[in-house]
Motif scaffolding. Sequence first.
Motif, mmCIF file in Angstrom:
data_model
loop_
_atom_site.group_PDB
_atom_site.id
_atom_site.type_symbol
_atom_site.label_atom_id
_atom_site.label_comp_id
_atom_site.label_asym_id
_atom_site.label_seq_id
_atom_site.Cartn_x
_atom_site.Cartn_y
_atom_site.Cartn_z
ATOM 1 N N PHE A 167 2.459 6.123 -6.821
ATOM 2 C CA PHE A 167 1.386 6.406 -7.765
ATOM 3 C C PHE A 167 0.782 7.790 -7.547
ATOM 4 O O PHE A 167 0.310 8.424 -8.493
ATOM 5 N N SER A 168 0.816 8.291 -6.308
ATOM 6 C CA SER A 168 0.347 9.668 -6.091
ATOM 7 C C SER A 168 1.324 10.655 -6.728
ATOM 8 O O SER A 168 0.908 11.681 -7.275
ATOM 9 N N ILE A 169 2.611 10.352 -6.669
ATOM 10 C CA ILE A 169 3.595 11.218 -7.342
ATOM 11 C C ILE A 169 3.340 11.217 -8.849
ATOM 12 O O ILE A 169 3.329 12.279 -9.481
ATOM 13 N N TYR A 170 3.111 10.046 -9.426
ATOM 14 C CA TYR A 170 2.832 9.981 -10.868
ATOM 15 C C TYR A 170 1.607 10.834 -11.197
ATOM 16 O O TYR A 170 1.610 11.594 -12.167
ATOM 17 N N GLY A 171 0.571 10.690 -10.397
ATOM 18 C CA GLY A 171 -0.658 11.455 -10.631
ATOM 19 C C GLY A 171 -0.442 12.948 -10.486
ATOM 20 O O GLY A 171 -0.942 13.744 -11.300
ATOM 21 N N LEU A 176 -3.923 17.584 -9.565
ATOM 22 C CA LEU A 176 -4.828 16.896 -8.643
ATOM 23 C C LEU A 176 -4.309 17.092 -7.219
ATOM 24 O O LEU A 176 -3.614 16.248 -6.672
ATOM 25 N N ARG A 177 -4.654 18.222 -6.632
ATOM 26 C CA ARG A 177 -4.111 18.613 -5.323
ATOM 27 C C ARG A 177 -4.466 17.640 -4.205
ATOM 28 O O ARG A 177 -3.726 17.527 -3.243
ATOM 29 N N PHE A 178 -5.570 16.915 -4.344
ATOM 30 C CA PHE A 178 -5.951 15.971 -3.289
ATOM 31 C C PHE A 178 -4.916 14.861 -3.126
ATOM 32 O O PHE A 178 -4.852 14.213 -2.080
ATOM 33 N N LEU A 179 -4.090 14.658 -4.141
ATOM 34 C CA LEU A 179 -3.045 13.629 -4.049
ATOM 35 C C LEU A 179 -1.866 14.077 -3.192
ATOM 36 O O LEU A 179 -1.087 13.247 -2.740
ATOM 37 N N VAL A 224 0.841 -1.202 0.000
ATOM 38 C CA VAL A 224 0.000 0.000 0.000
ATOM 39 C C VAL A 224 0.876 1.252 0.000
ATOM 40 O O VAL A 224 0.541 2.249 -0.645
ATOM 41 N N GLY A 225 2.010 1.194 0.681
ATOM 42 C CA GLY A 225 2.937 2.318 0.682
ATOM 43 C C GLY A 225 3.430 2.653 -0.715
ATOM 44 O O GLY A 225 3.489 3.826 -1.100
ATOM 45 N N ILE A 226 3.784 1.638 -1.488
ATOM 46 C CA ILE A 226 4.215 1.854 -2.876
ATOM 47 C C ILE A 226 3.102 2.517 -3.675
ATOM 48 O O ILE A 226 3.329 3.503 -4.386
#
Length: 122
Positions: free
Chosen positions: A81-85, A96-99, A74-76
């Motif tokens: 994936f939030s960085i990619y987004g 996408l500021r919520f990320l 889940v950490g990965i």
Amino acid sequence: MTQQIIIATAALFGMLSVIFGAFGAHALKKVLSKDQLHSFEVGVKYQMYHAIVLLILGFNSQNITPAIYWCFTVGIILFSFSIYGLVLSDAKGKKLRFLGPVTPIGGLLLVIGWLLLLINVF
């Protein structure tokens, strides 16, 4: 967690990090700023580092608990994936500021996974 699931998860994350790394180095190099590309590469590196750790733990499965597996997995997802987004959405002008808060939560899970591994060894 079975050895096969751990190794399969590691292989999937490893494969995706190579694909995302190549995508970043080639397709995104002309689209992203230097800072954005650097952030994207950080996501790829952390994903690969932790894929390798999962792979090692999968082959040495007596040292891994379900909590360690889930913290790393889940950490990965949350960290990389939030960085990619964030990077890709910022490049399109619709960040996408919520990320933003998701990334440190993922990082915290990675740290907790390492801590649990340390505790598990002793």
